[in-house]
Design an enzyme around this catalytic site. Structure first.
Site, PDB file in Angstrom:
ATOM      1  N   HIS A 184       0.845  -1.075  -0.120  1.00  0.00           N
ATOM      2  CA  HIS A 184      -0.029  -0.055   0.020  1.00  0.00           C
ATOM      3  C   HIS A 184       1.021   1.357   0.097  1.00  0.00           C
ATOM      4  CE1 HIS A 184      -4.229  -1.403   1.411  1.00  0.00           C
ATOM      5  NE2 HIS A 184      -3.635  -2.448   0.462  1.00  0.00           N
ATOM      6  N   TYR A 198      -9.238   5.519   7.631  1.00  0.00           N
ATOM      7  CA  TYR A 198      -9.379   5.703   9.038  1.00  0.00           C
ATOM      8  C   TYR A 198     -10.302   7.041   8.957  1.00  0.00           C
ATOM      9  CZ  TYR A 198      -5.289   3.386  10.058  1.00  0.00           C
ATOM     10  OH  TYR A 198      -3.908   2.069  10.287  1.00  0.00           O
ATOM     11  N   PRO A 201      -4.697   0.277  18.725  1.00  0.00           N
ATOM     12  CA  PRO A 201      -4.479  -0.138  17.479  1.00  0.00           C
ATOM     13  C   PRO A 201      -4.456   0.740  16.165  1.00  0.00           C
ATOM     14  CG  PRO A 201      -6.800  -0.735  18.300  1.00  0.00           C
ATOM     15  CD  PRO A 201      -5.858  -0.194  19.334  1.00  0.00           C
ATOM     16  N   LYS A 258       0.624  -0.513  15.052  1.00  0.00           N
ATOM     17  CA  LYS A 258       1.986  -0.512  15.514  1.00  0.00           C
ATOM     18  C   LYS A 258       2.180  -1.631  16.414  1.00  0.00           C
ATOM     19  CE  LYS A 258       3.507   2.710  13.272  1.00  0.00           C
ATOM     20  NZ  LYS A 258       3.872   2.275  11.941  1.00  0.00           N
ATOM     21  N   TYR A 299       3.833   6.282  10.296  1.00  0.00           N
ATOM     22  CA  TYR A 299       3.022   5.191   9.506  1.00  0.00           C
ATOM     23  C   TYR A 299       4.060   4.482   9.050  1.00  0.00           C
ATOM     24  CZ  TYR A 299      -1.160   2.862   8.246  1.00  0.00           C
ATOM     25  OH  TYR A 299      -2.177   1.940   8.108  1.00  0.00           O
TER      26      TYR A 299
HETATM   27  C1  PHB Z   1      -6.372  -4.332  10.569  1.00  0.00           C
HETATM   28  O1  PHB Z   1      -6.429  -4.526   9.297  1.00  0.00           O
HETATM   29  O2  PHB Z   1      -6.693  -5.251  11.444  1.00  0.00           O
HETATM   30  C2  PHB Z   1      -5.848  -3.033  11.097  1.00  0.00           C
HETATM   31  C3  PHB Z   1      -5.403  -2.121  10.253  1.00  0.00           C
HETATM   32  C4  PHB Z   1      -4.837  -1.007  10.499  1.00  0.00           C
HETATM   33  C5  PHB Z   1      -4.726  -0.563  12.091  1.00  0.00           C
HETATM   34  C6  PHB Z   1      -5.414  -1.360  12.949  1.00  0.00           C
HETATM   35  C7  PHB Z   1      -5.841  -2.630  12.326  1.00  0.00           C
HETATM   36  O3  PHB Z   1      -4.390   0.527  12.383  1.00  0.00           O
END
Ligand code: PHB
Ligand code: APR
Length: 394
Positions: free
Chosen positions: A76, A204, A296, A300, A388
């Protein structure tokens, strides 16, 4: 009768941290015994986040377990932040020259288990009453019980890779250990569904009704989350209710691409920031969730654990191969400096993207202003992007 074992490094915990450490040490010819209170099927069944930093991929390559992730992982080059339906893309590739890989932690764990070699590593699963002792001596011991029988391991070092609720951190006397914690006033409700992702990158979203995250595991499997109350149960969230809420939070333009279907996994996780200092006590070294937890947001947790393990395996390898203990002596300080930066980023992104019950209209305006600033400033977007994709190891 007590069974006696000897090894160089006793690793408590067979999650990603313990498995990766065992693998890297085996490659350096260092003998390990790994203990876990669960079995392999249980450990592989845990569903966690799914975004790997380049440094994590490098570590998995060094451990010889990267073939499948290169074949199946999705690279990505960016992700979106959204605020009340307005999207802003963080162009990771343009801002940092790096990308991330979407590949589930479950798969990483499976690859590590599949790569176990006979000889340099031995594993005991379903163990009980694990007690590390004599940590301040040059011959620490780890006692445990399995199938009603007593075992004792004598070793040079103990690696505490036993997660947040393990026994390793608890073995450090309270007058030595300092802990720092923030518990967030909400949880994440997550589902897995056999449907293509909403968008080819992660989104997000902060919405007045709460946070939402559109993620994925593959081109045909999606992983989605919404912020929920800590008192909620999965039974409160039948699939129809989840989809309606998720679509509302993503906003109509994004939700137009949403393909819904029955979920085959649904769970609620609390959010916590936590750090324990120091990460060394005598010949005990903590790594991964045993020493720190991040919320989450930003994915990280696994990446931070892998960074710890890279530094710990380097330090132990230097000890055995050259007799140089400088890396062991600086381990805690070096790791913690990075840990705090990653804690800061995970906390900042969590603070920006969620609805906090205690927030006044002023704080809500601050969130909106921060989003507008990020969306209008390359410098601000770059600060998000470089965190990130992953900060340097040290
Ligand atoms: C996930 O795909 O489970 C996932 C992806 C990004 C995050 C947290 C969880 O920040
Ligand atoms: N004795 C033996 N094993 C134990 C004990 C104990 N007393 N307590 C816990 N364990 C085992 C658990 O069963 C688990 O398999 O330690 C392991 C710890 O694994 P994780 O919790 O996955 O921690 P870690 O390997 O550091 O992984 C870090 O995984 O949990 C995510 O968010 C975390 O993504 C991060 C990464």
């Amino acid at each position: 009768m007590t069974y006696a074992h000897t090894t160089q490094v006793c690793i408590i915990g067979s999650g990603p941290s313990g498995l990766l450490l065992a693998q890297l040490l085996a490659q350096a010819g260092i003998d390990t015994i790994v203990l876990d209170r669960r079995d392999r099927a249980y450990i592989e069944g845990r569903i966690r986040a799914g975004v790997l930093e380049q440094g994590t991929i490098t570590a998995l390559e060094e451990a010889g377990v990267a073939d499948r992730l290169h074949a199946e992982g999705l690279l990505h080059d960016g992700f979106d932040l959204a605020f009340d339906g307005t999207r802003h893309r963080i162009d990771l590739a343009a801002l940092t020259g790096t990308s991330v890989m979407v590949y589930g932690q479950t798969e990483v764990t499976r690859d590590l288990f599949n790569a176990r070699t006979a000889g340099d590593q031995s594993f005991f699963f379903d163990v009980e009453d694990v007690v590390p002792t004599d940590l301040k001596t040059d011959q620490p011991t780890v006692r445990f019980r399995k199938n009603g029988e007593d075992h004792v391991i004598t070793c040079d070092f103990v690696a505490g890779c036993d997660g947040f609720r393990g026994v390793s951190r608890a073995a450090i006397p309270s007058h030595v250990l300092r802990t720092f914690e923030r518990v967030y006033p909400f949880g994440w409700l997550g589902i897995l569904v056999e449907q293509p992702p909403v968008s080819h990158e992660l989104i997000y979203a902060n919405h007045t009704r709460g946070f939402a995250l559109a993620s994925m595991r593959s081109e045909t499997r999606s992983r989605h989350y919404i912020q929920c109350d800590l008192s909620d149960n999965v039974a409160d969230w039948p699939d129809d209710r989840f989809w309606e809420e998720f679509a509302t939070r993503l906003g109509p333009d994004t939700a137009a691409n949403l393909q819904t279907g029955p979920s085959f996994e649904k769970s609620i996780a609390p959010l916590r920031s936590f750090v324990a200092e120091p990460m060394r006590y005598g010949n005990l070294f903590l790594a991964g969730d045993a020493a720190h937890i991040v919320p989450p947001t930003g994915a990280k947790g696994l990446n931070l654990a892998v960074a710890d393990i890279r530094l710990l395996s380097r330090a132990l390898t230097a000890h055995y191969q050259t007799g140089n203990d400088d890396y062991l002596d600086s381990y805690s300080e070096t790791v913690l400096r990075r840990v705090w930066k990653v804690e800061r980023f995970s906390w900042q992104l969590s603070t920006l993207m969620h609805q906090f019950p205690e927030n006044t209209p002023f704080e809500k305006k601050m969130q909106r202003a921060e989003f507008d600033y990020i969306a209008s400033s390359e410098a601000a977007s770059k600060a998000i992007a470089e965190n990130y994709v992953g900060l340097p190891l040290e």
